[in-house]
Design a protein around this motif. Structure first.
Motif, short mmCIF file in Angstrom:
data_model
loop_
_atom_site.label_atom_id
_atom_site.label_comp_id
_atom_site.label_asym_id
_atom_site.label_seq_id
_atom_site.Cartn_x
_atom_site.Cartn_y
_atom_site.Cartn_z
N ALA A 20 50.13 4.99 20.73
CA ALA A 20 49.71 5.90 21.81
C ALA A 20 49.87 7.35 21.39
O ALA A 20 48.99 8.19 21.65
N VAL A 21 50.98 7.66 20.73
CA VAL A 21 51.19 9.04 20.24
C VAL A 21 50.14 9.39 19.19
O VAL A 21 49.58 10.50 19.19
N PHE A 22 49.85 8.45 18.30
CA PHE A 22 48.80 8.67 17.30
C PHE A 22 47.47 8.97 17.99
O PHE A 22 46.74 9.88 17.58
N SER A 23 47.16 8.23 19.05
CA SER A 23 45.91 8.47 19.79
C SER A 23 45.91 9.83 20.46
O SER A 23 44.87 10.49 20.55
N CYS A 24 47.08 10.26 20.94
CA CYS A 24 47.18 11.57 21.59
C CYS A 24 46.85 12.69 20.59
O CYS A 24 46.41 13.77 20.99
N VAL A 25 47.09 12.44 19.32
CA VAL A 25 46.77 13.44 18.29
C VAL A 25 45.33 13.27 17.82
O VAL A 25 44.59 14.24 17.65
N LEU A 26 44.90 12.03 17.63
CA LEU A 26 43.59 11.76 17.06
C LEU A 26 42.44 12.11 18.00
O LEU A 26 41.44 12.71 17.58
N VAL A 27 42.56 11.76 19.26
CA VAL A 27 41.45 11.97 20.21
C VAL A 27 41.05 13.44 20.31
O VAL A 27 39.86 13.76 20.21
N PRO A 28 41.99 14.38 20.50
CA PRO A 28 41.57 15.79 20.56
C PRO A 28 40.92 16.28 19.27
O PRO A 28 39.97 17.09 19.31
N GLY A 43 43.41 20.07 26.89
CA GLY A 43 43.62 19.44 28.20
C GLY A 43 43.65 17.92 28.09
O GLY A 43 44.48 17.26 28.72
N THR A 44 42.75 17.38 27.28
CA THR A 44 42.72 15.94 27.06
C THR A 44 44.01 15.47 26.38
O THR A 44 44.58 14.45 26.76
N ALA A 45 44.48 16.23 25.41
CA ALA A 45 45.72 15.87 24.70
C ALA A 45 46.91 15.88 25.66
O ALA A 45 47.75 14.97 25.63
N LEU A 46 46.96 16.88 26.53
CA LEU A 46 48.06 16.96 27.50
C LEU A 46 48.00 15.80 28.49
O LEU A 46 49.03 15.22 28.85
N GLY A 47 46.80 15.47 28.93
CA GLY A 47 46.63 14.34 29.85
C GLY A 47 47.05 13.03 29.21
O GLY A 47 47.75 12.21 29.81
N LEU A 48 46.61 12.81 27.96
CA LEU A 48 47.00 11.59 27.24
C LEU A 48 48.51 11.53 27.01
O LEU A 48 49.13 10.47 27.11
N ALA A 49 49.11 12.67 26.70
CA ALA A 49 50.56 12.72 26.49
C ALA A 49 51.31 12.38 27.78
O ALA A 49 52.31 11.66 27.75
N ALA A 50 50.83 12.86 28.91
CA ALA A 50 51.47 12.56 30.19
C ALA A 50 51.36 11.07 30.52
O ALA A 50 52.35 10.44 30.93
N VAL A 51 50.19 10.50 30.32
CA VAL A 51 50.00 9.07 30.58
C VAL A 51 50.88 8.24 29.63
O VAL A 51 51.51 7.26 30.04
N THR A 52 50.95 8.66 28.38
CA THR A 52 51.79 7.95 27.40
C THR A 52 53.25 8.00 27.80
O THR A 52 53.97 7.00 27.72
N ALA A 53 53.71 9.16 28.24
CA ALA A 53 55.12 9.30 28.65
C ALA A 53 55.44 8.41 29.84
O ALA A 53 56.47 7.74 29.87
#
Length: 102
Positions: A20-28, A43-53
């Protein structure tokens, strides 16, 4: 090599969080490469990080609950004393009172 190895469920959760963390970096990065603005990708990275957390917190809480249930299932139940017959006061025939047999 002897070392502490976490239980399989904890190990799989750790792997899931790593992906999930890898995806948070890769997607943006992919979004920026395909022409999305840097602000949109951030914004997408922050949203993914929040969902991952949040998912990580829920997974850990679920693991603790499952471990607690497993521990309760293994532990003997307290307060439940089951006695089976065989003692002098359990079962059997009583021979009339306290008169001596003579």
């Amino acid at each position: 090599m002897t070392g502490h190895r976490p239980p399989p469920s904890e190990d799989s959760t750790t792997d899931l969080v790593r992906w999930a963390v890898f995806s948070c970096v890769l997607v943006p990065v992919v979004l920026v490469l395909y022409g999305t603005s840097l602000a949109g990708a951030t914004g997408t990275a922050l949203g993914l990080a929040a969902v991952t957390a949040v998912c990580r917190i829920l997974l850990r809480q679920s693991e603790r609950g499952a471990a607690r249930l497993a521990q309760e299932a293994r532990a003997p139940h307290r307060g439940h004393r089951h006695r089976s017959g065989g003692g002098p006061r359990r079962g059997g025939r009583h021979t009339g009172g306290s008169t001596p047999v003579g």
